[in-house]
Design an enzyme around this catalytic site. Structure first.
Site, PDB file in Angstrom:
ATOM      1  N   CYS A  79      -8.324   0.252   0.995  1.00 29.41           N
ATOM      2  CA  CYS A  79      -7.747   1.705   0.739  1.00 29.41           C
ATOM      3  C   CYS A  79      -9.077   2.476   0.962  1.00 29.41           C
ATOM      4  O   CYS A  79      -9.895   2.609   1.800  1.00 29.41           O
ATOM      5  CB  CYS A  79      -6.939   1.870  -0.314  1.00 29.41           C
ATOM      6  SG  CYS A  79      -5.254   2.385   0.585  1.00 29.41           S
ATOM      7  N   HIS A 167      -2.635  -2.457   0.153  1.00 37.95           N
ATOM      8  CA  HIS A 167      -2.821  -3.060  -0.988  1.00 37.95           C
ATOM      9  C   HIS A 167      -2.436  -4.342  -1.139  1.00 37.95           C
ATOM     10  O   HIS A 167      -1.124  -4.652  -1.236  1.00 37.95           O
ATOM     11  CB  HIS A 167      -2.478  -2.020  -2.142  1.00 37.95           C
ATOM     12  CG  HIS A 167      -3.052  -0.942  -2.362  1.00 37.95           C
ATOM     13  ND1 HIS A 167      -4.167  -0.646  -3.304  1.00 37.95           N
ATOM     14  CD2 HIS A 167      -2.884   0.240  -2.184  1.00 37.95           C
ATOM     15  CE1 HIS A 167      -4.750   0.525  -3.133  1.00 37.95           C
ATOM     16  NE2 HIS A 167      -3.780   1.144  -2.514  1.00 37.95           N
ATOM     17  N   GLU A 169      -3.046  -6.742  -3.216  1.00 38.37           N
ATOM     18  CA  GLU A 169      -2.701  -6.982  -4.748  1.00 38.37           C
ATOM     19  C   GLU A 169      -1.197  -6.748  -5.296  1.00 38.37           C
ATOM     20  O   GLU A 169      -1.031  -7.465  -6.184  1.00 38.37           O
ATOM     21  CB  GLU A 169      -3.706  -6.396  -5.656  1.00 38.37           C
ATOM     22  CG  GLU A 169      -3.598  -4.891  -6.086  1.00 38.37           C
ATOM     23  CD  GLU A 169      -4.136  -3.932  -4.676  1.00 38.37           C
ATOM     24  OE1 GLU A 169      -4.520  -2.717  -4.912  1.00 38.37           O
ATOM     25  OE2 GLU A 169      -4.616  -4.722  -3.681  1.00 38.37           O
TER      26      GLU A 169
END
Length: 509
Positions: A79, A167, A169
């Protein structure tokens, strides 16, 4: 040499989650502020740039020095990290015409790129950005796109440098772990050798070398962190570890004796100290939550220091500090402001003049539990719900008195025992009973009552940063409410808290 992935933090709320996902791959990683990180050496196999609440177009936005990193070792920008690489490489980053927050799907994936290999077309990802990369610099190739964002990911030619605008994660990115494994294992070449057994073995060896025959004192709380720290130290230095377990009068009913007995069964050299009266005296007349915390913390220091002085020749103070506390204490433009003053880091005064040893300061809470199980700690310690350092002191709203403690201990015992009996305890991340500074009218038999209100709280969470209220069965709540009102003198009304975090916190104070 321990292989390490370095994460440079720009203040994203997801930074700690990146680290946890990397560690789930059995690879050790560390988080450091973007402007204060260790020199790159052969143990650092790759670097990840986190997201950020900043825009790269903001004049005050974080600017890392990547001179010793980019082009030399694998680098992944997530990001903000990706936008920084694009902007400072000569690309164009502008506010998004279509702001992507939440779920999106990858419409294009470069299956030949090492980072996106084995990901599938249409893969769901989690977006969270107000800016977007409109044009890439020369030498940057697109490796992933969504329907609305053409540059979902890129690779810089002739470098092991990558950027993604989603993202990986978070759980909502369904193939996020595929991408992270591609980066950490395949691109960085990490061997996935960081396991609980390897941590225990290396920690005990390191503690023996560090402490030698020195004496160490440790304050036990009954919680998982201090207990696991104690067992690690006990295995390293045996009877040279002196543990002090203080009864502050704010523990659960009968908890002091139960936990003390467990510690003795584990072979720990531990002394129990009844300091209830001292804590109650210090809390007289105090209602404000932060002042209560300070009074409890200061009294603990006084009691602990007094007891520690009875041990001759102590050189070290051990603490159960875990990694999130360390991250917050060194954060620069980091992920969170201080909400409550209850972390271990920096909590003890200079006059104690002891060197500090923190066996768990590289671990997250879930990792501490795994280590504890490997070390053989009982379930009553390892699997217990999180319990705040100030104990019931922050679950009694307003001034604390011995009578209020008695009421809440009895309520809490009925509630928690009921969760166990109905096999609900392990389905809830944290449960708590709260005594409110409110009295309400009730009727018991033919008598009108004017007594206390208690609130029951149960939440589900993975790390406490966000939480949703638990949908406990109505029949269970009805039975527990009835038992509390019938058995606990001083309570005539029970309510159930259905607030999530945010906007509410898990604890009421």
């Amino acid at each position: 040499m321990q292989e390490t992935i370095l994460i440079l933090d720009f203040g994203s709320q997801y930074t700690q989650l990146i680290a946890r996902r990397v560690r789930e791959l059995n690879v050790y990683c560390e988080i450091h502020p973007f402007n204060h990180f260790p020199a790159i050496n052969e143990s650092i196999k790759g670097v990840i740039l986190s997201g950020s609440p900043f825009s790269v177009r903001d004049p005050q936005s974080p600017v890392p020095d990547l001179e010793g990193i980019r082009g030399k070792i694998p680098l992944l920008g997530v990001c903000y990290g990706a936008q920084f690489l694009a902007l400072h490489g000569g690309g164009n980053v502008e506010p998004s015409s279509t702001r992507e927050y939440g779920r999106a799907n990858l419409a294009y994936i470069d299956g030949n790129c090492p980072l996106t290999r084995n990901m599938t077309s249409g893969s769901q990802v989690w977006m969270s950005h107000g800016d977007t990369i409109l044009n890439l610099p020369a030498g940057f190739d697109i490796i992933a796109s969504t329907a609305d964002v053409s540059v979902g990911g890129f690779h810089i030619q002739h470098e092991q440098t990558y950027g993604i605008q989603f993202h990986p994660e978070v759980y909502h990115s369904t193939e996020g772990m595929v991408l992270l494994k591609n980066f950490v294992v395949n691109i960085c070449g990490c061997h996935q050798s960081w396991t609980p057994d390897s941590f225990i073995e290396s920690s005990i060896s390191a503690l023996r070398a560090k402490l030698g025959i020195d004496k160490v004192v440790l304050g036990l709380s009954g919680g998982v962190d201090s207990s696991v720290a104690a067992i690690l130290l006990h295995k390293a230095i045996g009877s040279n570890l002196y543990c002090i377990f203080v009864d502050n009068g704010l523990l659960r009913k009968n908890e002091f004796n139960k936990v003390l007995h467990s510690y003795h069964d584990l072979g720990l050299n531990v002394k129990g100290v009844d300091a209830k009266a001292q804590f109650y005296k210090a809390l007289e007349g105090i209602s404000e939550p932060e002042l209560k915390r300070k009074a409890i913390g200061n009294t603990f220091i006084e009691v602990f220091d007094q007891e520690a002085h009875h041990i001759e020749g102590v050189s070290w103070l051990a603490q159960g500090t875990i990694y999130p506390d360390v991250i917050e204490s060194v954060s620069v433009k980091g992920p969170s402001a201080t909400i409550k003053s209850h972390h271990n880091v920096g909590g003890l005064p200079d006059f104690m003049k002891l060197k500090v040893v923190e066996p768990l300061n590289t671990l997250f809470k879930d990792e501490v539990r795994i280590i504890g199980r490997q070390l053989g700690l009982p379930s009553m310690i390892i699997d217990r719900h999180p319990f705040p350092g100030p104990g019931l002191g922050i679950r009694i709203l307003g001034e604390i008195t011995p009578e209020k403690v008695r009421i809440l201990q009895e309520v809490d015992e009925i509630y928690v025992d009921g969760l166990f009996q109905n096999e609900l305890y392990d389905k809830v991340w944290q449960a708590a009973a709260v005594l409110l500074p409110v009295q309400s009218v009730g009727v018991m038999g033919d008598e009108r009552t004017y007594e206390n209100v208690v609130a029951l709280r149960a939440v589900n969470s993975t790390d406490g940063m966000t939480a949703d209220w638990s949908r406990l069965p109505y029949d269970f709540l009805a039975k527990v409410s009835n038992d509390i009102i019938n058995k606990v003198k001083g309570v005539n009304r029970v309510v159930y808290d259905i607030s999530s975090k945010p906007p509410a916190t898990i604890e009421w104070e």
